[in-house]
Write an enzyme that holds these catalytic residues in place. Structure first.
Site, PDB file in Angstrom:
ATOM      1  N   CYS A  28       1.394  49.572  27.066  1.00 26.68           N
ATOM      2  CA  CYS A  28       0.366  50.318  26.341  1.00 26.68           C
ATOM      3  C   CYS A  28       0.888  51.744  26.171  1.00 26.68           C
ATOM      4  CB  CYS A  28      -0.959  50.292  27.100  1.00 26.68           C
ATOM      5  SG  CYS A  28      -0.802  50.680  28.834  1.00 26.68           S
ATOM      6  N   HIS A  29       0.196  52.497  25.349  1.00 25.96           N
ATOM      7  CA  HIS A  29       0.657  53.849  25.009  1.00 25.96           C
ATOM      8  C   HIS A  29      -0.489  54.849  25.130  1.00 25.96           C
ATOM      9  CE1 HIS A  29       4.035  51.772  23.021  1.00 25.96           C
ATOM     10  NE2 HIS A  29       3.149  51.081  22.322  1.00 25.96           N
ATOM     11  N   ARG A 120      13.221  53.769  27.431  1.00 29.30           N
ATOM     12  CA  ARG A 120      13.144  52.823  26.317  1.00 29.30           C
ATOM     13  C   ARG A 120      14.220  53.149  25.296  1.00 29.30           C
ATOM     14  NH1 ARG A 120       8.115  52.099  22.137  1.00 29.30           N
ATOM     15  NH2 ARG A 120       8.105  49.833  22.010  1.00 29.30           N
ATOM     16  N   HIS A 177       8.018  42.534  23.208  1.00 31.40           N
ATOM     17  CA  HIS A 177       7.432  41.613  22.224  1.00 31.40           C
ATOM     18  C   HIS A 177       8.363  40.440  21.879  1.00 31.40           C
ATOM     19  CE1 HIS A 177       5.221  45.236  22.327  1.00 31.40           C
ATOM     20  NE2 HIS A 177       5.625  45.790  21.208  1.00 31.40           N
ATOM     21  N   ASP A 246      -0.644  46.406  24.346  1.00 28.91           N
ATOM     22  CA  ASP A 246      -0.075  47.248  23.282  1.00 28.91           C
ATOM     23  C   ASP A 246      -1.107  48.211  22.690  1.00 28.91           C
ATOM     24  OD1 ASP A 246       2.038  48.299  21.787  1.00 28.91           O
ATOM     25  OD2 ASP A 246       1.607  47.004  20.088  1.00 28.91           O
ATOM     26  N   ASN A 251       0.789  51.166  14.064  1.00 25.20           N
ATOM     27  CA  ASN A 251       1.430  50.623  12.858  1.00 25.20           C
ATOM     28  C   ASN A 251       0.974  49.236  12.455  1.00 25.20           C
ATOM     29  OD1 ASN A 251       3.202  52.871  12.385  1.00 25.20           O
ATOM     30  ND2 ASN A 251       4.356  52.197  14.172  1.00 25.20           N
TER      31      ASN A 251
END
Ligand code: 0GY
Length: 296
Positions: A28-29, A120, A177, A246, A251
């Site tokens: 998650c962000h 990342r 993903h 997520d 997007n």
């Protein structure tokens, strides 16, 4: 915020599936808030703000205990919003940062102290400009010494050219993903077959079985076409898979998922209580809350 940006669902449903105690949302962000944590000048999109407090409210609503917060490209290598969220989480979140090759040892130690356990590397061309492989290799060697891992984000069509690079990185690798398969192709076909081969050949490679909403061609609410791909990974590599929401779903162009329904996707890809416990508790706890031995 970009025109046509889809904002996360402010009122997700309560999932029917009860996640096991101690479950971790491992992808998650947080975004901004932009007034306090400005978005990076080199970003490819400007999102809606999505704060740590909103993330933790979602965590509690869905029944999760912990989060792994992944630095999003809209913040570049400025990890301040991530660090702020980790501090606010009071030990209930770990982080995956983005760093450049000129990061200092003191900066890496400070990230570690805040709860960062990985970096990342993003190879998705619509999200980032390319970083030379030599620089990535240098970063990987330095973070290996901290016992961290590398999270990699790429699209399936690019795996052939990236395969050897991934196979020679010195840390655990966690693939975002499922390597973004084209789920309109067969699960037993050559494209997903290459990803399965990578997982089989390299026992240090893990996969997130995330983002049915991003990968599905058949679409919501069932995301049926993603099930065979995620289920294959969960059943063949039960000790090397992670799951996450997520949130806040950057997007997405066609629809915004209901996070409660995303949680209800879990028992379709991890069909026993044991597989669910490994996916949601044992695996993320081993990777993020138990320090790995630093690589020599
Ligand atoms: C994701 C997917 C996306 C974006 C990012 O860091 C990011 O900007 O990861 C995407 O656009 O596919 O994992 O959130």
């Amino acid at each position: 915020m970009d025109e046509n940006w889809l904002v996360f669902d402010p009122h997700p449903s309560k999932p029917a599936f009860r996640v096991p105690p101690g479950a971790v949302d491992a992808h998650c962000h947080v975004f901004g808030p932009g007034e306090r944590f400005p978005y990076a000048p080199e970003r490819k999109y400007t999102p809606c703000d999505a704060s740590a407090a909103q993330l933790f409210a979602l965590r509690d609503h869905l029944g999760f205990a912990r989060n792994v917060i992944v630095q999003a490209t809209c913040h570049g290598a400025d990890n301040r919003a991530l660090i702020d969220a980790l501090v606010r989480a009071d030990g209930r979140a770990r982080g995956v940062a983005t760093v450049r090759a000129d990061v200092t040892d003191a900066e890496l130690r400070a990230l570690d102290a805040a709860g960062v356990r990985g970096v990342r590397f993003n190879f998705v061309k619509r999200l980032v400009d390319t970083t030379p492989p030599a620089q990535l290799r240098e970063i990987a060697a330095r973070i290996a010494a901290l016992g961290w891992h590398v999270v990699i984000y790429f699209e399936a069509a690019d795996l052939p050219e990236l395969y050897d690079f991934f196979a020679t990185l010195p840390t655990v690798l966690v693939v975002d993903h499922m390597g973004r398969p084209d789920v309109s192709k067969p699960v037993d076909g050559p494209e997903f077959g290459l990803f399965l081969r990578l997982m089989r050949e390299r026992p240090t490679i893990w996969s997130k079985v995330t983002c049915p909403e991003r990968l599905s061609v058949t679409g919501p609410p069932a995301y049926d076409d993603v099930v065979p791909f995620a289920r294959r990974l969960v059943e063949e590599f039960p000790d090397r898979v992670l799951w996450g929401t997520d949130w806040p779903h950057p997007n997405l162009k066609s629809h915004m998922p209901d996070d409660g329904r995303l949680v209800d996707f879990i028992p379709r890809i991890a069909v026993t209580a044991e597989l669910q416990r490994k996916l949601l508790v044992d695996n993320p706890m081993r990777l993020y809350w138990t320090p790995l031995e630093p690589s020599p």
